[in-house]
Scaffold this active site. Structure first.
Site, PDB file in Angstrom:
ATOM      1  N   SER A 209      -0.923  -0.608  -4.762  1.00  0.00           N
ATOM      2  CA  SER A 209      -1.475   0.657  -5.260  1.00  0.00           C
ATOM      3  C   SER A 209      -1.263   1.723  -4.207  1.00  0.00           C
ATOM      4  O   SER A 209      -0.860   1.435  -3.072  1.00  0.00           O
ATOM      5  CB  SER A 209      -2.971   0.516  -5.567  1.00  0.00           C
ATOM      6  OG  SER A 209      -3.733   0.558  -4.381  1.00  0.00           O
TER       7      SER A 209
ATOM      8  N   GLU B  71       0.850  -1.198   0.000  1.00  0.00           N
ATOM      9  CA  GLU B  71       0.000   0.000   0.000  1.00  0.00           C
ATOM     10  C   GLU B  71       0.880   1.241   0.000  1.00  0.00           C
ATOM     11  O   GLU B  71       1.761   1.384   0.853  1.00  0.00           O
ATOM     12  CB  GLU B  71      -0.904   0.034   1.240  1.00  0.00           C
ATOM     13  CG  GLU B  71      -2.089  -0.893   1.179  1.00  0.00           C
ATOM     14  CD  GLU B  71      -3.122  -0.591   2.249  1.00  0.00           C
ATOM     15  OE1 GLU B  71      -4.286  -0.980   2.047  1.00  0.00           O
ATOM     16  OE2 GLU B  71      -2.790   0.023   3.284  1.00  0.00           O
ATOM     17  N   CYS B  72       0.647   2.126  -0.929  1.00  0.00           N
ATOM     18  CA  CYS B  72       1.295   3.431  -0.984  1.00  0.00           C
ATOM     19  C   CYS B  72       2.821   3.270  -0.953  1.00  0.00           C
ATOM     20  O   CYS B  72       3.426   2.856  -1.933  1.00  0.00           O
ATOM     21  CB  CYS B  72       0.773   4.333   0.133  1.00  0.00           C
ATOM     22  SG  CYS B  72       1.029   6.097  -0.187  1.00  0.00           S
ATOM     23  N   GLY B  73       3.475   3.545   0.166  1.00  0.00           N
ATOM     24  CA  GLY B  73       4.914   3.376   0.235  1.00  0.00           C
ATOM     25  C   GLY B  73       5.349   1.954  -0.082  1.00  0.00           C
ATOM     26  O   GLY B  73       6.382   1.733  -0.727  1.00  0.00           O
TER      27      GLY B  73
END
Length: 440
Positions: free
Chosen positions: A430, A329-331
């Site tokens: 994502s 997720e993200c990072g």
């Protein structure tokens, strides 16, 4: 359920909600109260500060992204183990997104749902009696909620306090306290908000200083009296936010990977999952005993060089992904990609399990709720499952690569569905932070 509750909110961001919330939580805990903190909206950082201030877990309450059953469960668990709940709002009290009544993500939705009165923090810098007009507007705007009193913040002098208090007296709103303009009470920040609790130097000394300042400036007995009963119907079954990605879940946890919602982890544990932490920054690979791996968001852009040099972590992650699901997720998504460009424009090779390339040098803020429909079976569910979540990042995609999307994503404002994220084999990721399975 015996705990009383109070929501600390403000007319706008930057008014001092977090500082005052932490000071109240810590001051009441030092008096011997069992205090629980909760945070309105999608925020990873503040709940960790609440937990440090109260020595008890904190969690998020999100009226847009969470089903009512999950809201009831989180609030009931907190209220059932406390004498008082001091919850913190987000942004301005009524700020939300288009949604059904009571489900806009606004802090006022949570106050109404829980039956908690509001302690309104008003930054009075640059005004005096006019602050009373602002507070009056907040009192009248939404009849579902009750503002029990106001805490004046950033007061310049005793005369300034008297004038601002006169404005509140004119509208019949009790002044619970008044804090001076004091730079030493401000907690350190970085690009996604406060520096995380675990990284804040002398955290407990800072919290004690906040508690002492709040106790000296705020009538704590009046705050306790202002809190209202938490009166929620009992929930009939455990509400889990997201499916568990595995029975034994390797979860990255260090200064680069720390953004996991408490309610998500609690839900996974309730489903019987064992969470096994490991540290990429310490060059640790995902434990071989695990059957899935989760790379949370965080600040990999601040540690890109160390991560690129963590050969045991990257090699172990690649080996793991050959036979078991990995989600970022993200990072975490950025680290799964081919490369990450840091703030200085230096390109660092990452895991290469996804073909995306991201940059923190080319920055653009992305912020807001997202609704996702999964494009294929994976760690977060089956193809076609709908999730609610949030994005908040400054990194950008400089090359999406050739992978198919993780999901089709839209927002509450009517944006057309667009592909988001990437997937390749058992690996997915994502910028979308999942909050709960969507039920509306």
């Amino acid at each position: 359920m015996t705990a009383r509750g109070l929501l600390v909110a403000a007319p706008r961001s930057g008014s001092g909600k977090t500082t005052i919330t932490l000071g109240l939580q810590r001051a009441l805990a030092r008096r011997g109260f069992r205090v629980r903190g909760l945070k309105c909206g999608p925020d990873y950082i503040d709940p960790a500060f609440h937990a440090a201030a109260t020595a008890a877990p904190s969690a998020n309450l999100d009226s847009y992204a969470m089903p009512d059953a999950l809201l009831r469960q989180i609030a009931s668990e907190a209220a059932g183990t406390a004498d008082i709940v001091i919850a913190e709002g987000s942004m301005g009290l009524f700020d939300g997104v288009p949604g059904p009544d009571g489900h806009t993500g606004a802090s006022a939705d949570i106050a109404a749902f829980m039956g908690w009165p509001v302690a309104l923090v008003v930054d009075v810098s640059g005004q005096a009696q006019t602050a009373g007009a602002v507070a009056l507007g907040c009192m009248a705007y939404d009849r579902r909620i009750r503002i029990a009193g106001v805490i004046l913040n950033k007061v310049a002098s005793e005369r300034h306090r008297r004038l601002a208090a006169a404005g509140m007296e004119k509208i019949g709103l009790p002044v619970l306290g008044a804090l001076p303009r004091e730079a030493s009470l401000i907690l350190p920040e970085r690009h996604l908000g406060l520096v995380q609790a675990g990284e804040t130097e002398d955290l407990h000394q800072r919290l004690d200083a906040l508690a002492e300042a709040v106790a000296a400036a705020v009538d704590l007995d009046a705050v306790i009296a202002a809190a209202g009963a938490t009166d929620l119907p009992a929930y009939e079954r455990m509400a889990t936010a997201l499916p568990a990605p595995g029975k034994r879940l390797a979860i990255a946890r260090d200064a680069a990977f720390s953004f996991v919602y408490p309610h998500v982890e609690a839900g996974w544990r309730a489903l019987g999952a064992k969470l096994v932490p490991f540290s990429p920054l310490a060059d640790e690979p995902p434990p071989e005993s695990c059957d899935a791996c989760w790379l949370p968001g965080g600040y990999p852009e601040l540690h890109a060089g160390r991560l690129a040099a963590a050969s045991r972590f990257l090699g172990g992650l690649r080996d793991f992904a050959r036979t078991r699901p990995v989600h970022g997720e993200c990072g975490g998504y950025m680290v799964l990609g081919r490369s990450l460009i840091d703030a200085d424009g230096v390109r660092h090779a990452m895991a290469g399990l996804l073909s995306v390339e991201t940059s923190f040098a080319r920055r653009r803020m992305n912020l807001g709720y997202r609704n996702a429909v999964l494009a294929s079976d994976g760690a977060l569910g089956r193809a076609g499952d709908r999730l609610s979540g949030h994005e908040f990042h400054y990194a950008t995609v400089v090359s999406p690569g050739e992978d198919p999307p993780f999901a089709m994503v839209t927002d509450p404002h009517g944006a057309a569905p667009a592909p988001a994220g990437s997937r390749s084999g058992l690996v997915s990721g994502s910028f979308f932070h999942a909050i709960a399975v969507r039920d509306r």
